[in-house]
Structure formats: C-alpha cells, structure tokens
Motif scaffolding. Structure first.
Motif, short mmCIF file in Angstrom:
data_model
loop_
_atom_site.label_atom_id
_atom_site.label_comp_id
_atom_site.label_asym_id
_atom_site.label_seq_id
_atom_site.Cartn_x
_atom_site.Cartn_y
_atom_site.Cartn_z
N ALA A 1 10.76 25.60 -27.24
CA ALA A 1 11.28 24.81 -26.38
C ALA A 1 12.98 24.72 -26.97
O ALA A 1 13.69 24.96 -26.24
N GLY A 2 12.97 24.21 -28.09
CA GLY A 2 14.46 24.27 -28.68
C GLY A 2 15.26 25.46 -28.39
O GLY A 2 16.41 25.37 -28.19
N MET A 3 14.54 26.59 -28.75
CA MET A 3 15.37 27.62 -28.83
C MET A 3 15.71 27.99 -27.45
O MET A 3 16.92 28.59 -26.94
N SER A 4 14.75 28.09 -26.65
CA SER A 4 15.22 28.37 -25.14
C SER A 4 16.32 27.53 -24.63
O SER A 4 16.88 27.70 -23.86
N ALA B 1 10.78 25.48 -17.12
CA ALA B 1 11.17 24.30 -17.37
C ALA B 1 12.32 24.05 -18.42
O ALA B 1 13.16 23.20 -18.51
N ASN B 2 12.11 24.87 -19.76
CA ASN B 2 13.16 24.99 -20.62
C ASN B 2 14.49 25.24 -20.17
O ASN B 2 15.54 24.47 -20.28
N GLY C 1 19.91 28.63 -23.19
CA GLY C 1 20.00 28.57 -21.83
C GLY C 1 21.43 27.56 -21.74
O GLY C 1 22.16 27.84 -20.72
N ARG C 2 21.51 26.77 -22.81
CA ARG C 2 22.72 25.74 -22.38
C ARG C 2 24.04 26.59 -23.06
O ARG C 2 25.17 26.31 -22.42
N VAL D 1 19.91 24.15 -17.92
CA VAL D 1 21.13 24.12 -16.84
C VAL D 1 21.49 22.73 -16.35
O VAL D 1 22.58 22.70 -15.99
N SER D 2 20.68 21.72 -16.39
CA SER D 2 20.92 20.37 -15.91
C SER D 2 21.74 19.65 -17.19
O SER D 2 22.19 20.45 -18.17
#
Length: 242
Positions: free
Chosen positions: A117-120, A170-171, A124-125, A176-177
C-alpha cells in the motif's frame, strides 16, 4: 572607417529564447509525463507477474533454507511487490497461511499489505496526483475526494474493513486525494487485520476443510463480503444524493 557589422536583433522583452535542451527537463517532469511513466511501470510490473507466475510457489513450495522470521520477511517483501503488480491479496493471504502457518503468515501478510500500500500510495502521489486532480470534476469523484481528504483515517479504515473496493484502486484513489501518509498507513494496517487473518487461517487449515478453524474462517470471509456489499450499496446511494 565606420563599422558596418550587422548585429542580430535583440530578443523581445530582453529574455533569451530557451533552447530545446533547456526545455526537456520541464517536459519530462510535467504532470502528464509522470503519469505516463506510472502507467508504464504498472504495465511492466503486471507483465512481469504474468511471466513469472508467482502461483508456482504454492505448487513448488517455499525454499527449504528459509524458515521462521527470515521466511516471513522474504514473503512480506514479495507480497508487497506482488500487490503493486495487481496480484489479488486473497490469493497471497491464502499462500501466507499455507506456507508459513497462521502466526508467521498473518504477520507477513499484514506487513506485506502495508508495504505494498505504501509503495502504491507513493507512486500515485509522486507520479499521478498532479495530472489526475484537475480531472476530479464529477459529482461522485468530488464527493469521494472530499471524504478521503477530510476524513482520511476513518474512510480508509472502512474501506479496508469491508472488502469490495479493489486494494490497488483504493491505494491510488487515496494518493490522488489530499490524505496524509500516517492515517493512510495506520488505517491500512488496522483495517486489513480481520479479513487477512481469516484468509491466512483458511490457507493454514486448507488440508482439513472440515476443521472448526477452517469453517469459521470461511464463514467470516462470506459475512464480511456480504457486509461490504451492503455498505457499498448504501454508500453509492449517499454519493448519488450529494
């Protein structure tokens, strides 16, 4: 004698035009270039998983030289990489139980979940947020973005507790949020424990499908799936009314 050398015209506004070499860094670091890089990386990771066929580990067994903490650590790293490459978490959780047992399997699966999750989220960020945020104009997208940005921990905890939203989706939605790192990772670590534990126990007891542990785990998986479907249906109608 008079100097008749013709001088080149001065640039308009006093600024020298940028060369093509000077413009390349801006083009390569533009939001859409970074988003394209993200798509290429994810496509390459998914292709690598299809060629590598990680499900062979289930058939061939875990390397005999690895055991205990070393095996759990190696599996957690592999788990995280596989989730980034879109390998379904239920399969990985079953594999964790079958290969490592309930205790080590649960620890490795939760650690791998947080790692993946952290990598995704990071990808994404860094590579996708700037390009995708301006596209959040629809009513549902705006409402979902506001929920994740204002109530990050609570929203992500609900997503992790009730299955239904794909893990990778979800990740990247969270990335993006404007959700912060700490609530995202903490909600992921806490929210995935119950469902992950059920799959790990089912994988550990798969050879005895009539045992109480296996039956309870499968019952929990079925009930949580049903609860997730109900919550998703209600949330859909709430977003429609926004």
């Amino acid at each position: 004698m008079l100097d008749t050398t013709v001088l080149p015209p001065a640039p308009v506004g006093g600024a020298a035009p940028k060369s093509a070499a000077a413009r390349w860094p801006g083009v390569l670091l533009s939001p859409w270039s970074r988003l394209s890089l993200l798509v290429v990386l994810l496509a390459g990771a998914a292709t690598a998983m299809l060629l590598f066929e990680p499900q062979k580990v289930l058939a061939d067994g875990w390397p005999p030289q690895l055991g205990g903490v070393a095996a759990a650590t190696a599996f957690a790293v592999a788990y995280g990489l596989c989730t980034v490459a879109f390998v379904p978490r239920p399969l990985l959780n079953l594999a964790a139980g079958a290969l490592l047992g309930s205790q080590f399997g649960l620890a490795a699966a939760v650690a791998g979940t947080v790692l993946g999750a952290g990598m995704s989220f990071g990808l994404g960020r860094v590579l996708g947020q700037d390009a995708l945020r301006p596209l959040l104009r629809g009513r549902w997208l705006t409402a979902a973005d506001g929920q994740l940005s204002r109530h990050g921990f609570r929203s992500m905890l609900a997503v992790r507790l009730f299955p239904g939203v794909p893990f990778v989706a979800a990740n990247y939605c969270a990335a993006v949020s404007r959700m912060r790192w700490t609530p995202f990772l903490l909600a992921t670590a806490l929210g995935t424990v119950p469902n992950t534990a059920a799959y790990v126990i089912a994988g550990d007891r798969a050879q005895t499908p009539t045992s109480p542990g296996f039956l309870i785990a499968m019952g929990f998986i079925a009930l949580s799936g049903l609860a997730g479907a109900v919550v998703a249906w209600r949330k859909r109608h709430q977003l429609r009314d926004c």
